[in-house]
Motif scaffolding. Structure first.
Motif, mmCIF file in Angstrom:
data_model
loop_
_atom_site.group_PDB
_atom_site.id
_atom_site.type_symbol
_atom_site.label_atom_id
_atom_site.label_comp_id
_atom_site.label_asym_id
_atom_site.label_seq_id
_atom_site.Cartn_x
_atom_site.Cartn_y
_atom_site.Cartn_z
ATOM 1 N N PHE A 74 -8.016 -15.264 -24.664
ATOM 2 C CA PHE A 74 -7.551 -16.466 -23.976
ATOM 3 C C PHE A 74 -8.072 -16.543 -22.542
ATOM 4 C CE2 PHE A 74 -4.430 -19.026 -21.599
ATOM 5 C CZ PHE A 74 -4.464 -20.195 -22.362
ATOM 6 N N ASN A 78 -8.852 -19.808 -20.344
ATOM 7 C CA ASN A 78 -8.078 -20.105 -19.145
ATOM 8 C C ASN A 78 -8.985 -20.351 -17.938
ATOM 9 O OD1 ASN A 78 -5.288 -20.095 -17.851
ATOM 10 N ND2 ASN A 78 -6.331 -18.563 -16.599
ATOM 11 N N THR A 82 -9.517 -23.665 -15.548
ATOM 12 C CA THR A 82 -9.488 -23.757 -14.081
ATOM 13 C C THR A 82 -10.668 -24.587 -13.572
ATOM 14 O OG1 THR A 82 -10.783 -21.736 -13.653
ATOM 15 C CG2 THR A 82 -8.415 -21.474 -13.945
ATOM 16 N N GLY A 334 -1.775 -24.820 -13.378
ATOM 17 C CA GLY A 334 -1.884 -23.496 -13.985
ATOM 18 C C GLY A 334 -0.568 -23.002 -14.551
ATOM 19 N N VAL A 337 0.048 -24.852 -17.772
ATOM 20 C CA VAL A 337 -0.845 -24.386 -18.831
ATOM 21 C C VAL A 337 -0.367 -23.056 -19.392
ATOM 22 C CG1 VAL A 337 -3.175 -23.503 -19.307
ATOM 23 C CG2 VAL A 337 -2.887 -25.617 -18.009
ATOM 24 N N LEU A 338 -0.007 -22.123 -18.509
ATOM 25 C CA LEU A 338 0.410 -20.798 -18.966
ATOM 26 C C LEU A 338 1.762 -20.832 -19.659
ATOM 27 C CD1 LEU A 338 -1.267 -18.199 -18.679
ATOM 28 C CD2 LEU A 338 -2.026 -20.023 -17.172
ATOM 29 N N ALA A 341 0.909 -22.126 -23.103
ATOM 30 C CA ALA A 341 0.213 -21.101 -23.883
ATOM 31 C C ALA A 341 1.173 -20.005 -24.333
ATOM 32 C CB ALA A 341 -0.920 -20.505 -23.041
ATOM 33 N N LEU A 347 -0.517 -15.733 -25.564
ATOM 34 C CA LEU A 347 -0.604 -14.721 -24.522
ATOM 35 C C LEU A 347 -0.007 -13.401 -24.976
ATOM 36 C CD1 LEU A 347 0.453 -16.829 -21.405
ATOM 37 C CD2 LEU A 347 -1.816 -16.518 -22.371
ATOM 38 N N LYS A 354 -0.556 -11.929 -17.631
ATOM 39 C CA LYS A 354 -0.135 -13.293 -17.332
ATOM 40 C C LYS A 354 -0.290 -13.593 -15.837
ATOM 41 C CE LYS A 354 3.246 -13.307 -21.097
ATOM 42 N NZ LYS A 354 4.681 -13.376 -21.446
ATOM 43 N N LEU A 357 -3.885 -14.370 -15.080
ATOM 44 C CA LEU A 357 -4.226 -15.715 -15.553
ATOM 45 C C LEU A 357 -3.692 -16.781 -14.603
ATOM 46 C CD1 LEU A 357 -3.515 -15.393 -19.400
ATOM 47 C CD2 LEU A 357 -5.716 -15.265 -18.236
ATOM 48 N N TYR A 361 -5.854 -19.686 -10.876
ATOM 49 C CA TYR A 361 -5.771 -21.082 -10.445
ATOM 50 C C TYR A 361 -5.568 -21.223 -8.938
ATOM 51 C CZ TYR A 361 -5.224 -22.537 -15.342
ATOM 52 O OH TYR A 361 -5.425 -22.779 -16.684
#
Length: 410
Positions: A74, A78, A82, A334, A337-338, A341, A347, A354, A357, A361
């Motif tokens: 991922f 990711n 960005t 961000g 998005v996380l 996800a 994830l 995490k 990730l 951003y």
């Protein structure tokens, strides 16, 4: 971990960049004359062809394995997001503020391409070593965090040396074409000046039939009598593919691909990595070259800054817009998005993964943007001014967002 402790950790790499930039600015002054314009251009070419590829290869070959690539699938997505989010926001800024042509690519690049290299390599292990870190054992956290950061740098480098490289190059081509058109218009002689009448100042249709126009995007000569629809679609496709191949063959991109191959193939990795590797001197030499990348890029940026503060015409609204995109809108997107996800099960359970990730951003612009502007001789001074302000704000932005991210993950 307290706010001020985290602030100190986050600000250290930023301060390093600023201090080395100041040194580069002093070296470029007329008093010292150690880093004049020609020297910066030559050094920049060495960074592009030798230092940056060495850094990419050394980091990937040592820290990333095939299992890592599979389990961290991922992360490339990711990082791509960005760039997508920053690119869209950057184009919105361009459309609203309407900057000069040579600044368009730079603005989109600084909004989309984050510093996924040296900052992560410094910040992540530093956070792991602090008491109160939510990421478990210090040693394991530092080791795993270094692998995450190295893989992030490699994937980010691939995006930077394809997408961002294309942005800066296209901006340079458009700017040069515009300048050439302006110079041609000024130099065009008026042979009928003495016998001029009212019609001699008008461009007749017959004149258009024998005038060639240069297409700045494809660098091809197009006759105005040829209609747009008559241009071969295969020629367009071939031209696009040729551009993609050229960008993929940039030395840093080639080095990243080779580094991934050596890191993924065990027997190749054993040839150069480890105290008993028969060809370990190759890895040691490449790493030694790669270590010079960040200092050289930063010195060049500092040298350009001396001219930028005098010559660059960057509107305050552009600086404010880029700072807002990088440190307000992009991190908020961000988080969304996380969160999405995580709910979809994309994830891994590791909170450090995490965190990396999320922080992707929030980073300041990639240092390699300065290399590209110097390489294509477009907006170097403006790039330095944007970097000065974005990196000054980065110390506070990284601290605040890192605190928020760790609170969300704890």
């Amino acid at each position: 971990m307290g706010f001020w402790t985290l602030f100190e950790v986050a600000s250290m790499p930023i301060l390093q960049v600023l201090l080395i930039s100041v040194l580069g600015a002093l070296m470029a002054t007329d008093y010292l004359k150690l880093l004049p314009s020609d020297a910066r251009k030559s050094l920049n070419k060495i960074v592009f062809v030798v230092f940056t590829p060495s850094l990419m290869f050394a980091s990937l070959a040592k820290t990333v394995t095939l299992d890592d690539i599979i389990s961290w699938w991922f992360m490339p997505i990711n990082i791509g997001l960005t760039f997508l989010v920053g690119g869209i926001l950057g184009w919105i800024v361009v459309k609203i503020l309407k900057p000069e042509v040579h600044l368009e690519g730079l603005i989109v690049a600084t909004c989309s391409a984050g510093n996924l290299g040296n900052l992560l390599l410094i910040v992540i292990p530093a956070i792991c070593k602090e008491d109160g870190s939510p990421f478990g054992d210090h040693g394991i956290c530092s080791s795993v965090g270094l692998s995450y950061a190295s893989f992030s740098m490699a994937v980010g480098g691939f995006y930077i040396w394809t997408y961002t490289y294309h942005l800066i190059r296209s901006s340079s081509v458009k700017f040069r074409a515009m300048k050439a058109a302006e110079e041609d218009a000024l130099k065009k002689p008026n042979n009928d000046l003495l016998n001029a009448n009212e019609k001699s100042h008008l461009l007749q249709d017959d004149d258009l039939a024998v005038t060639n126009i240069q297409d700045p995007e494809n660098q091809a000569i197009i006759h105005p009598s040829i209609k747009k629809g008559e241009v071969s679609s295969w020629s367009k496709i071939a031209g696009t593919l040729n551009k993609i191949v050229e960008e993929l063959l940039a030395p840093p991109t080639v080095a990243a691909i080779i580094g991934l191959i050596f890191g993924s193939v065990t027997w190749l990795k054993n040839l150069i990595i480890g105290s008993n590797a028969p060809l370990r001197v190759i890895q040691d030499s490449v790493k030694l070259l790669g270590d010079g990348t960040i200092p050289c890029i930063t010195l060049i940026l500092g040298g350009n800054l001396t001219q930028g503060l005098r010559k660059a015409k960057v509107k305050p609204m552009i600086i404010i817009a880029v700072v807002c995109v990088r440190y307000i809108f992009s991190p908020l997107v961000g988080i969304l998005v996380l969160k999405a996800a995580g709910k979809l099960g994309f994830l891994a359970g590791d909170p450090l993964y995490k965190f990396v990730l999320m922080i992707q951003y929030t980073l300041p612009p990639a240092m390699n943007i300065g290399t590209m502007t110097q390489l294509f001789d477009v907006a170097q001074e403006e790039c330095s001014v944007l970097f000065l302000w974005t990196y000054l704000v980065a110390a506070f932005a990284l601290t605040i967002w890192s605190t928020i991210f760790m609170w969300l993950l704890s």
